[in-house]
Design a protein around this motif. Sequence first.
Motif, PDB file in Angstrom:
ATOM      1  N   PHE A 282      -5.229  -1.224   1.430  1.00 21.82           N
ATOM      2  CA  PHE A 282      -4.923  -0.992   0.024  1.00 21.82           C
ATOM      3  C   PHE A 282      -6.106  -0.238  -0.593  1.00 21.82           C
ATOM      4  CE2 PHE A 282      -4.459  -1.907  -4.459  1.00 21.82           C
ATOM      5  CZ  PHE A 282      -3.084  -1.888  -4.650  1.00 21.82           C
TER       6      PHE A 282
ATOM      7  N   ASP B 235      -5.142  -9.624  -4.185  1.00 20.70           N
ATOM      8  CA  ASP B 235      -5.465 -10.226  -2.888  1.00 20.70           C
ATOM      9  C   ASP B 235      -4.782  -9.367  -1.831  1.00 20.70           C
ATOM     10  OD1 ASP B 235      -6.227 -11.913  -0.862  1.00 20.70           O
ATOM     11  OD2 ASP B 235      -4.620 -13.359  -1.221  1.00 20.70           O
ATOM     12  N   GLU B 236      -5.536  -8.923  -0.842  1.00 22.70           N
ATOM     13  CA  GLU B 236      -4.992  -8.011   0.160  1.00 22.70           C
ATOM     14  C   GLU B 236      -4.911  -8.685   1.526  1.00 22.70           C
ATOM     15  OE1 GLU B 236      -5.935  -3.697   2.325  1.00 22.70           O
ATOM     16  OE2 GLU B 236      -7.433  -4.645   1.031  1.00 22.70           O
TER      17      GLU B 236
ATOM     18  N   ALA C 262       0.814  -1.218   0.000  1.00 22.48           N
ATOM     19  CA  ALA C 262       0.000   0.000   0.000  1.00 22.48           C
ATOM     20  C   ALA C 262       0.845   1.265   0.000  1.00 22.48           C
ATOM     21  CB  ALA C 262      -0.932   0.008   1.211  1.00 22.48           C
TER      22      ALA C 262
ATOM     23  N   ARG D 269      -0.396 -10.282  -4.247  1.00 18.87           N
ATOM     24  CA  ARG D 269      -0.954 -10.143  -2.896  1.00 18.87           C
ATOM     25  C   ARG D 269      -0.199  -9.011  -2.206  1.00 18.87           C
ATOM     26  NH1 ARG D 269      -0.530 -15.338  -0.498  1.00 18.87           N
ATOM     27  NH2 ARG D 269      -2.542 -15.704  -1.507  1.00 18.87           N
ATOM     28  N   SER D 270      -0.921  -8.042  -1.689  1.00 18.58           N
ATOM     29  CA  SER D 270      -0.325  -6.944  -0.929  1.00 18.58           C
ATOM     30  C   SER D 270      -0.352  -7.294   0.550  1.00 18.58           C
ATOM     31  CB  SER D 270      -1.109  -5.649  -1.165  1.00 18.58           C
ATOM     32  OG  SER D 270      -0.695  -4.633  -0.260  1.00 18.58           O
ATOM     33  N   TYR D 271       0.768  -7.039   1.225  1.00 21.07           N
ATOM     34  CA  TYR D 271       0.894  -7.303   2.666  1.00 21.07           C
ATOM     35  C   TYR D 271       1.410  -6.025   3.310  1.00 21.07           C
ATOM     36  CZ  TYR D 271       2.455 -10.013   6.841  1.00 21.07           C
ATOM     37  OH  TYR D 271       2.657 -10.530   8.105  1.00 21.07           O
ATOM     38  N   ASP D 272       0.517  -5.320   3.995  1.00 20.43           N
ATOM     39  CA  ASP D 272       0.863  -3.994   4.501  1.00 20.43           C
ATOM     40  C   ASP D 272       0.026  -3.691   5.735  1.00 20.43           C
ATOM     41  OD1 ASP D 272       1.168  -1.049   4.754  1.00 20.43           O
ATOM     42  OD2 ASP D 272       2.024  -1.149   2.750  1.00 20.43           O
TER      43      ASP D 272
ATOM     44  N   ARG E  90      -7.851  -2.392  -6.142  1.00 18.43           N
ATOM     45  CA  ARG E  90      -8.093  -3.255  -4.989  1.00 18.43           C
ATOM     46  C   ARG E  90      -8.813  -4.553  -5.365  1.00 18.43           C
ATOM     47  NH1 ARG E  90     -10.686  -1.343   0.841  1.00 18.43           N
ATOM     48  NH2 ARG E  90     -10.310  -3.316   1.941  1.00 18.43           N
TER      49      ARG E  90
ATOM     50  N   GLN F  71      -3.951  -7.253   5.240  1.00 17.08           N
ATOM     51  CA  GLN F  71      -3.576  -6.094   6.049  1.00 17.08           C
ATOM     52  C   GLN F  71      -3.025  -6.579   7.380  1.00 17.08           C
ATOM     53  OE1 GLN F  71      -6.612  -3.088   6.473  1.00 17.08           O
ATOM     54  NE2 GLN F  71      -5.372  -1.825   7.854  1.00 17.08           N
TER      55      GLN F  71
END
Length: 347
Positions: A38, A47-48, A12, A31-34, A43, A50
Motif C-alpha cells: 500500500f 492497517d496494512e 492497494a 485494513r488493506s489486504y492485498d 499508509r 500484504q
Amino acid sequence: MAKKTFLVTGGAGFMGINLIRYLLERGHEVRSYDLQPFSYPERDRIDELQGDIRDVSLHDRAFDGIDFVVHCAAALPLADVSEIQSTNVDGTRLLLETTEKKGIERFIHTSSTAVYGIPDHHPLVEADRMQGVGAYGASKVAAEHVCNAFREKGLCLPVLRPKSFVGPERLGAFELLYDFAYTGHNFPVLGSGDNIYQLMDVEDLSQAVLLCATADEQIANDTFNVGAAEYGSLRQAFQAVLDRAGHGKHIIGLPEAPAIWTLRVLEAVNLSPLYKWIYETAGKDSFVSLDKISKRLGYAPIHSNEHALVRNYDWYVANRDMISQATGVSHRVPWKKGALQLLKMVI
C-alpha cells in the motif's frame, strides 16, 4: 453511522485506494489486504496486511477486529485463465468461509456487469440472466453463485454489479484514450460511437459500498446494479476528454464488423490492446437500471459519464510523468497498446 472497521481486499488497487480514502474521510478505520504494498500517502492512517487472499494462514490476522468486509480483490481479464478462476472464485469462497467462521457482520462483494455477457435488451435489471463472456465474465458469474450459497446460509451479503468505473488512479484500458488525447490524436471507436454507454465514477461506487454497509440488513442483503445516472453516447463521453485536452481532435468511428474480426485475430496472437468482452460490447448499447439501488438504498450518484472521465483525465495529466512505462493486467497500470500503437500513427 458509528465508527466501523473495514477490511478491504485489493486495498492497494484502483477501487481499493479510492474506497479507503472515502471511508477514512468519514471517520472509519480500514485494513488493506492485498498482494501489493500500500504505497500511498494514507499508509500511516490504515492497517496494512500484504499477502494473498487465498492464503488462509493470514485470515486470522486479516479478520481480527473487523466489522465489515468489502471484497474488491480480483484477477482482471488480461490475467492468466487459471489465475482468474483461482482468485475470483476460489479466493472469494475462502474469504466467505472465514467470514462465516468469524461471525463478521457483513460481507460486501464487488461483482461486475460483465455477468450479463453480451445482452439483447436494455436497461439490464438484476433479475436478468447471467452469462459471462470469457474467463473473467465466467468467473464473476461463478463467484456470485458462491455468494448466493453463503447468503442462503444466513450471511448478510450485498452484491454490487458496477458498470466500468473511472477516477483518480485509473489507467488500464482507459489509458489508451488519455494517451491519445494528451498527445493530440483522434481516438478510434468501434462503429459510429452513437451507442448509449453507461460508465460511473469510483466515488459513486464508494458511496454505494457504504450504503450497503449502513442500510438495514433486510434491505441491503441483495444484489444491486450501480452506475452513473447521467450518461449518453460513447462518442459524447470520449469526446469530452479530447475536448479537455484542447487539441481539436475528434472521435473516429471504425467499421464495426471488420474491426472486431481484426481484434479477434490480434487477440489470438497476443497483440490486441483489448479483451473480448470490451471489443464485443463497445459498439453496442450498454446500460443498467438503477431503480433498485436508488429506491432501496437511496443511491444518488453525483458524477456523469463525462465528468467522471474528465476527472480521471485530469489526474492522468497531473501524474503522467510518474506513471510507470511498464504495462500489466491491473487497472492501475497502462495496458499494452498492441496494434493500436500503429493506428495512432495514422489517425
